[in-house]
Structures are given as C-alpha cells and as structure tokens.
Enzyme design. Structure first.
Site, PDB file in Angstrom:
ATOM      1  N   ASP A   7      -0.234 -13.522  27.327  1.00 53.51           N
ATOM      2  CA  ASP A   7       0.161 -12.640  28.437  1.00 53.51           C
ATOM      3  C   ASP A   7       1.621 -12.991  28.736  1.00 53.51           C
ATOM      4  O   ASP A   7       2.176 -13.939  28.167  1.00 53.51           O
ATOM      5  CB  ASP A   7      -0.727 -12.918  29.666  1.00 53.51           C
ATOM      6  CG  ASP A   7      -0.326 -12.073  30.873  1.00 53.51           C
ATOM      7  OD1 ASP A   7      -0.077 -10.864  30.703  1.00 53.51           O
ATOM      8  OD2 ASP A   7      -0.246 -12.617  31.991  1.00 53.51           O
ATOM      9  N   SER A   8       2.209 -12.229  29.649  1.00 57.67           N
ATOM     10  CA  SER A   8       3.593 -12.531  30.021  1.00 57.67           C
ATOM     11  C   SER A   8       3.682 -13.785  30.881  1.00 57.67           C
ATOM     12  O   SER A   8       4.777 -14.301  31.096  1.00 57.67           O
ATOM     13  CB  SER A   8       4.163 -11.359  30.819  1.00 57.67           C
ATOM     14  OG  SER A   8       3.428 -11.225  32.019  1.00 57.67           O
ATOM     15  N   TYR A  39       6.640  -8.136  31.756  1.00 58.82           N
ATOM     16  CA  TYR A  39       6.564  -7.133  30.691  1.00 58.82           C
ATOM     17  C   TYR A  39       6.550  -5.714  31.271  1.00 58.82           C
ATOM     18  O   TYR A  39       7.074  -4.784  30.669  1.00 58.82           O
ATOM     19  CB  TYR A  39       5.264  -7.309  29.893  1.00 58.82           C
ATOM     20  CG  TYR A  39       5.246  -8.402  28.859  1.00 58.82           C
ATOM     21  CD1 TYR A  39       6.292  -9.318  28.725  1.00 58.82           C
ATOM     22  CD2 TYR A  39       4.149  -8.520  27.991  1.00 58.82           C
ATOM     23  CE1 TYR A  39       6.236 -10.317  27.763  1.00 58.82           C
ATOM     24  CE2 TYR A  39       4.091  -9.508  27.032  1.00 58.82           C
ATOM     25  CZ  TYR A  39       5.128 -10.405  26.919  1.00 58.82           C
ATOM     26  OH  TYR A  39       5.065 -11.386  25.965  1.00 58.82           O
ATOM     27  N   GLY A  40       5.904  -5.582  32.424  1.00 56.02           N
ATOM     28  CA  GLY A  40       5.597  -4.249  32.962  1.00 56.02           C
ATOM     29  C   GLY A  40       6.805  -3.431  33.358  1.00 56.02           C
ATOM     30  O   GLY A  40       6.696  -2.249  33.643  1.00 56.02           O
ATOM     31  N   ASN A  72      -2.729  -5.995  30.144  1.00 54.05           N
ATOM     32  CA  ASN A  72      -2.884  -4.534  30.031  1.00 54.05           C
ATOM     33  C   ASN A  72      -1.622  -3.885  29.474  1.00 54.05           C
ATOM     34  O   ASN A  72      -1.679  -2.933  28.702  1.00 54.05           O
ATOM     35  CB  ASN A  72      -3.156  -3.926  31.414  1.00 54.05           C
ATOM     36  CG  ASN A  72      -4.490  -4.348  31.985  1.00 54.05           C
ATOM     37  OD1 ASN A  72      -5.451  -3.613  31.930  1.00 54.05           O
ATOM     38  ND2 ASN A  72      -4.551  -5.537  32.542  1.00 54.05           N
ATOM     39  N   THR A  73      -0.473  -4.403  29.899  1.00 52.17           N
ATOM     40  CA  THR A  73       0.806  -3.816  29.507  1.00 52.17           C
ATOM     41  C   THR A  73       1.039  -3.963  28.001  1.00 52.17           C
ATOM     42  O   THR A  73       1.428  -3.008  27.322  1.00 52.17           O
ATOM     43  CB  THR A  73       1.944  -4.511  30.294  1.00 52.17           C
ATOM     44  OG1 THR A  73       1.612  -4.499  31.689  1.00 52.17           O
ATOM     45  CG2 THR A  73       3.269  -3.839  30.075  1.00 52.17           C
ATOM     46  N   THR A 185      -3.561  -8.144  34.628  1.00 50.45           N
ATOM     47  CA  THR A 185      -4.367  -9.368  34.707  1.00 50.45           C
ATOM     48  C   THR A 185      -3.846 -10.359  35.756  1.00 50.45           C
ATOM     49  O   THR A 185      -4.549 -11.306  36.101  1.00 50.45           O
ATOM     50  CB  THR A 185      -4.462 -10.041  33.329  1.00 50.45           C
ATOM     51  OG1 THR A 185      -3.133 -10.212  32.799  1.00 50.45           O
ATOM     52  CG2 THR A 185      -5.276  -9.196  32.367  1.00 50.45           C
TER      53      THR A 185
END
Ligand code: DGL
Length: 262
Positions: A7-8, A39-40, A72-73, A185
């Site tokens: 994840d980020s 990231y988003g 999710n991204t 998340t």
C-alpha cells in the site's frame, strides 16, 4: 507460502491485521510505499509505475507466491498491468464494497469515501453503472483528498480532521445515509471520527474480510495447508509513524527501510 502485500503507507495494514487472524503457515512481507504517498492524488500512470516497481522488488527479492494489492487506488490503476506482467502469480486486489453496502443499508442511502483516483477510475465507474441498473439506491460519492496524510500523521481525531470530515459528510448526514463504504484502506482508522461527525452509528463496509477470504481460497487451490505459524516483515520506502503501525496491528513489529531500484 510467501505473500507480498503493499500500500502507499499504513492503510494496507488494516488488511494485514485481518490476514494475521485467519492465515496460518505464511510469511507476509508488507511494503508501505510512504516515499511515494499519497497515491490517491497521483496520475494513473504514476500509480502503475509505483505498483510495478514494488511488485518487481517482491518477486525478485522474496520469490512471493501471492501478491495482495492492499490499496484500492493501486488496484484501480494497476491490477490489470500486474496480472499481465505476472500471469502465474496469485494477485488479489482491493475494491470498494458497494454491493454489500447496498444490501446492508436500511435507508438505501449509501456513502462511498475513497481517494480521488479511485473514484475517477474506470473500475469504480463500471461498478456503479452495473449496480445502478439493478438497485434503487442513492449513492453519495466523496473523494477525501488530504485524509490519508492526516491518518499517516496520526491525526485521526484532531479538530482539523473532524472539520475536514464535516465538510465531506454533512450532505450524507442530512440525507440519512446509514452505510458507508470505506473505499480506501486507510479509512477504517477514522471510523470513530466519521461516526462522531455523522451523529449516528454507521454500518461500515471495508474489504479486509473479503480480500483475506479470496486470498485463502486461491492459496488453497495451489496446495496451501492453513496451519503453522505466520510471520510479518514490514518494510517502508520512507518515514512511517511506528506508533500508528502498533495501533493498527495491536503489537510491536520491527520496521525496515528499503530503497526500490529505479
Ligand atoms: N490506502 C490507499 C487506498 O486504499 C491509498 C491511499 C493513498 O492515497 O495513498 O486507496
């Protein structure tokens, strides 16, 4: 089995926490790409590049049997590319649980909180189009730019975070939204603050159980026996608040720093 997860930042640990309570006989390697977070608020191309670099690193350094995109991204922007690049790797993504939210909602007013990139992504748009053909429900979509940074900084219930949430949630509160999809998340870490702003108990839908179940099914199809002990190694590409890591996992884990090759 060796499972790579990324994840980020901290967010994917909300999925790892559930994996740790169901998965036996596995070594989990978690990468928090905090050097590139959030990231988003990046372009799909940039998010794809980050995701490929991390996956390449996990495959070449750890020979992973499975990859969980605990973001999710990144799932929205990169999962198709990752599957194309690694056709024999088990790859499980994370997507906003809009369908379960619709079935849980009593008021039939559902909120979706996610990053701007997830809500603008083709995957999410296709999901909404498909579901809105079949269900009569009002969906309130809300991008939350800046929320990931607040969470990474440990500011989950500060006045500043509550005011940001007030701006995003007041319309949902007025519309009697009773169910909220946590489509990032990181967002399970602000559940309490969301309920405080909504002035009611909310049915929250996140993807941790679904992702873990899917992973277990695919691992067992490849011969995984779910017994024995499970280990977790946490790596970051930049700074991370270790107290936040501990608050998500409920335990102390050592955290290593890595540099991804360019
Ligand atoms: N946790 C990630 C997600 O699920 C993204 C957070 C970010 O914007 O970096 O979308």
């Amino acid at each position: 089995m060796t499972i790579g997860v990324f994840d980020s930042g901290l967010g994917g640990l909300t999925i790892v926490a559930t994996m740790l309570s169901h998965l036996r006989g596995a070594d989990i390697i978690y990468i928090a790409d905090t050097a590139s977070a959030p990231y988003g608020e990046k372009s799909p191309d940039q998010i794809r590049d980050f995701s490929i670099r991390i996956t390449d690193y996990l495959v070449s350094n750890y020979r992973i049997d499975a990859l969980v995109v605990a973001c999710n991204t990144a799932t929205s922007a990169a999962i198709a590319k990752l599957r194309e690049r690694y056709p024999n790797l088990i790859i499980v993504g994370t997507e906003p649980g809009l369908k379960p939210a619709i079935s849980h909602s009593v008021t039939k007013n559902v909120g979706v909180l996610a990053t701007p990139a997830t809500l603008n992504g083709e995957k999410y748009k296709a999901l909404v189009a498909k579901l809105s053909e079949h269900y009569h429900v009002q969906v309130f979509e809300q991008p939350c730019p800046g929320l990931v940074q607040q969470i990474e900084a440990g500011k989950v219930d500060t006045q500043e975070t509550l005011s940001m949430l007030e701006g995003w949630l007041s319309e949902m509160r007025d519309a009697n939204v009773d169910t909220i999809v946590l489509g990032c998340t990181h967002y399970p870490l602000v559940k309490k603050s969301i309920e405080q702003v909504m002035h009611r108990a909310i049915i929250f839908i996140d993807s941790a159980e679904g992702v873990t179940k899917r992973l277990l099914t695919l691992l067992e199809q490849k011969g995984h026996i779910n017994s024995g002990s499970t280990t977790l190694e946490i790596l970051t590409t930049g700074a991370i608040q270790s107290s936040m890591v501990e608050s998500v996992l409920g335990d102390k884990f050592s955290i290593g720093m890595i540099k991804l090759p360019d």
